[in-house]
Scaffold this motif. Structure first.
Motif, short mmCIF file in Angstrom:
data_model
loop_
_atom_site.label_atom_id
_atom_site.label_comp_id
_atom_site.label_asym_id
_atom_site.label_seq_id
_atom_site.Cartn_x
_atom_site.Cartn_y
_atom_site.Cartn_z
N SER A 1 -17.01 21.41 10.30
CA SER A 1 -17.97 20.80 9.38
C SER A 1 -17.41 20.72 7.96
N LEU A 2 -18.07 19.96 7.12
CA LEU A 2 -17.60 19.75 5.74
C LEU A 2 -17.47 21.07 4.98
N ASN A 3 -18.39 22.00 5.21
CA ASN A 3 -18.36 23.27 4.47
C ASN A 3 -17.43 24.30 5.08
N ALA B 1 -4.94 15.10 -2.66
CA ALA B 1 -5.98 14.73 -3.62
C ALA B 1 -5.50 14.91 -5.07
N ASN B 2 -5.93 14.00 -5.92
CA ASN B 2 -5.63 14.10 -7.35
C ASN B 2 -6.58 15.12 -7.99
N ASN B 3 -6.11 15.77 -9.04
CA ASN B 3 -6.95 16.68 -9.85
C ASN B 3 -7.72 17.68 -9.00
N HIS C 1 -6.60 7.11 4.12
CA HIS C 1 -5.28 6.48 4.19
C HIS C 1 -4.16 7.52 4.21
N VAL C 2 -4.31 8.57 3.43
CA VAL C 2 -3.26 9.59 3.36
C VAL C 2 -3.49 10.69 4.40
N GLY C 3 -4.72 11.22 4.46
CA GLY C 3 -5.00 12.37 5.32
C GLY C 3 -4.69 12.11 6.79
N GLN D 1 -8.79 18.35 4.70
CA GLN D 1 -10.08 17.85 4.20
C GLN D 1 -9.90 16.38 3.82
N GLY D 2 -10.47 15.47 4.62
CA GLY D 2 -10.37 14.05 4.31
C GLY D 2 -9.30 13.37 5.15
N LEU D 3 -9.75 12.41 5.99
CA LEU D 3 -8.83 11.72 6.90
C LEU D 3 -8.77 10.23 6.56
N ASN E 1 0.86 -1.19 0.00
CA ASN E 1 0.00 0.00 0.00
C ASN E 1 0.90 1.25 0.00
N PRO E 2 0.79 2.10 -1.03
CA PRO E 2 1.71 3.24 -1.11
C PRO E 2 1.30 4.44 -0.26
N ALA E 3 0.15 4.38 0.44
CA ALA E 3 -0.36 5.56 1.16
C ALA E 3 0.64 6.13 2.19
N THR F 1 -11.79 17.70 8.82
CA THR F 1 -13.16 17.32 8.50
C THR F 1 -13.16 16.03 7.69
N ASP F 2 -14.23 15.26 7.83
CA ASP F 2 -14.40 14.04 7.02
C ASP F 2 -15.88 13.69 7.08
N ILE F 3 -16.34 12.90 6.10
CA ILE F 3 -17.75 12.51 6.14
C ILE F 3 -18.00 11.44 7.21
P1 NAD Z 1 -9.29 7.41 1.13
O1 NAD Z 1 -10.49 6.98 0.37
O2 NAD Z 1 -8.62 6.46 2.05
O3 NAD Z 1 -9.63 8.74 1.98
C1 NAD Z 1 -10.42 9.78 1.51
C2 NAD Z 1 -11.13 10.34 2.73
O4 NAD Z 1 -11.85 11.51 2.33
C3 NAD Z 1 -12.15 9.39 3.34
O5 NAD Z 1 -11.96 9.29 4.75
C4 NAD Z 1 -13.50 10.04 3.01
O6 NAD Z 1 -14.49 9.79 3.99
C5 NAD Z 1 -13.12 11.50 2.96
N1 NAD Z 1 -14.03 12.33 2.18
C6 NAD Z 1 -14.70 12.03 1.04
N2 NAD Z 1 -15.45 13.07 0.64
C7 NAD Z 1 -15.23 14.06 1.54
C8 NAD Z 1 -15.71 15.38 1.68
N3 NAD Z 1 -16.58 15.89 0.81
N4 NAD Z 1 -15.27 16.13 2.71
C9 NAD Z 1 -14.40 15.62 3.60
N5 NAD Z 1 -13.92 14.36 3.54
C10 NAD Z 1 -14.34 13.59 2.53
O7 NAD Z 1 -8.26 7.94 0.01
P2 NAD Z 1 -6.71 8.16 0.18
O8 NAD Z 1 -5.97 6.96 -0.29
O9 NAD Z 1 -6.43 8.73 1.52
O10 NAD Z 1 -6.47 9.29 -0.93
C11 NAD Z 1 -6.90 10.63 -0.70
C12 NAD Z 1 -6.71 11.44 -1.96
O11 NAD Z 1 -5.33 11.41 -2.36
C13 NAD Z 1 -7.48 10.93 -3.18
O12 NAD Z 1 -7.85 12.02 -3.99
C14 NAD Z 1 -6.46 10.09 -3.91
O13 NAD Z 1 -6.76 9.99 -5.29
C15 NAD Z 1 -5.20 10.88 -3.68
N6 NAD Z 1 -3.98 10.10 -3.75
C16 NAD Z 1 -3.82 9.01 -2.96
C17 NAD Z 1 -2.64 8.26 -3.05
C18 NAD Z 1 -2.40 7.05 -2.17
O14 NAD Z 1 -1.27 6.58 -2.09
N7 NAD Z 1 -3.42 6.55 -1.48
C19 NAD Z 1 -1.63 8.64 -3.95
C20 NAD Z 1 -1.82 9.80 -4.74
C21 NAD Z 1 -3.00 10.51 -4.64
#
Ligand code: NAD
Length: 351
Positions: free
Chosen positions: A226-228, A264-266, A187-189, A183-185, A150-152, A206-208
């Protein structure tokens, strides 16, 4: 549905439409550019609503991988695969095997790895039928985490060092007391939150999913929002680590942070949003530059390397970002535009 006239078609070298009658597998593999080396990129499984949506995704994502590999200094091209279907409903061992055979039929010009909807276990099944599968074993790791392919963890570490460099560049300070909104917690956050907390940053998260937010609150003294609310907090850094296209003309006007640096990508809804960020005095770390830790990890797992060499390579994300920032200042251009230019200079030259 046209391919050569498609809006996302950009001199892709090879687009393969794969169908296996027995398993019902439908997939598309796109190789964008192999100038620097064989193409590398994840295989995504997603319930696309149409073939065109899948084609759109694979053309766009494979091109993005060419730019990401070039900026990460890898002798690797860009490719991607998409499997059409809901991974929770139609994924079977036979389907994964059929996909492995299709990847193999490209004779190593495309090397596959994990993406949304695909696990290390799935890739291992594909690897029974092809030697051109990555992200299934890990010899090296970052920070004592159990390495499983897993590269996260490597992505998170790369984002952390890139964020630290961006703060130094924009604000001339280290991370002690710097306020970061994540924003988003996932694997990476979550891993990024841990690095930042250890470096003395103050976190807003924040996270959903409330349980992941609670974890960051209890373990990293983060403040839940909150999300917003996450966009217009009075913070120094906004770190998007959830979904793409979250920087648009409407919320860019809300952002008070002076740095945008996340996984996040893009992230940009359109390329023009990079210029809007620049006009607001916000330093934007181009997403495919700062989030390259994962692809660097996958690359090192395939070559004779070491933990230290992989870590040092991930840390070079900082040097690349500074090169982008300096050139952007000199040319008075947006950082995403400059990153594209540097990537194109690199992948149009022979390795
Ligand atoms: P993940 O699915 O493990 O985590 C994403 C988190 O974002 C989840 O906890 C989800 O509940 C939360 N989320 C979704 N919508 C949301 C919103 N509207 N507001 C707040 N939180 C929200 O994904 P990840 O592996 O942690 O990757 C995160 C981002 O990084 C993605 O865009 C992914 O494409 C990018 N990315 C990941 C890697 C990697 O190694 N995993 C590598 C390069 C890029």
């Amino acid at each position: 549905m046209s391919v050569f006239e498609h809006i996302e078609f950009d001199q892709h070298e090879h687009v393969a439409f794969c169908h296996d009658k027995e398993t019902g597998l439908k997939a598309i593999i796109a190789i964008h550019n192999t100038h620097l080396g064989a193409s590398l990129g994840g295989c995504r499984m997603w319930p696309y609503s149409s073939d065109d949506e899948a084609l759109n995704d694979v053309l766009r994502l494979s091109k993005g991988m060419t730019y990401k590999a070039a900026m990460a200094g890898l002798n690797q091209g860009g490719g991607k695969a998409v499997i059409l279907g809901d991974p929770r409903k139609v994924k079977t061992v036979a389907l994964m095997r059929a996909m492995g055979r299709f990847v193999d039929s490209l004779n190593g010009q495309y090397i596959s790895a994990e993406d949304s909807g695909m696990s290390v276990a799935d890739l291992k099944i594909m690897a029974e039928h092809s030697n051109h599968i990555a992200g299934i074993e890990a010899k090296y790791h970052v920070f004592g985490e159990q390495a499983d392919g897993n590269p996260a963890p490597s992505t998170a570490y790369g984002v952390f060092v890139g964020l630290r460099t961006s703060v130094e560049f924009a604000l001339g300070r280290d991370l002690q007391g710097v306020k970061v909104a994540i924003q988003g917690l996932g694997h990476v956050g979550m891993r990024l939150a841990e690095h930042l907390h250890k470096a003395g940053a103050i976190l807003y998260v924040t996270d959903i999913y409330p349980e992941t937010v609670e974890k960051a609150v209890s373990q990293f003294a983060a403040k839940a929002v909150s999300l917003n609310e996450i966009y217009d907090l009075d913070v120094d850094v906004f770190a998007p680590c959830a979904m793409g296209a979250i920087l648009n003309p409407a919320n860019i006007t809300q952002i008070k942070a002076k740095v945008v640096a996340g996984a996040a990508n893009n992230q940009l809804a359109t390329e023009a949003c990079g210029q809007l960020l620049r006009e607001k005095g916000i330093l934007y770390a181009p997403d495919y530059v700062i989030n390259a830790g994962g692809i660097i990890d996958i690359y090192h797992q395939k070559i004779p390397s070491s933990h230290d060499a992989m870590k040092a390579h991930i840390e070079r994300i900082s040097t690349t970002l500074v090169e982008v920032y300096q050139r952007a200042n000199e040319l008075e251009q947006a950082t995403n535009v400059v990153a594209n230019q540097i990537a194109e200079e690199r992948f149009t030259k022979k390795a």
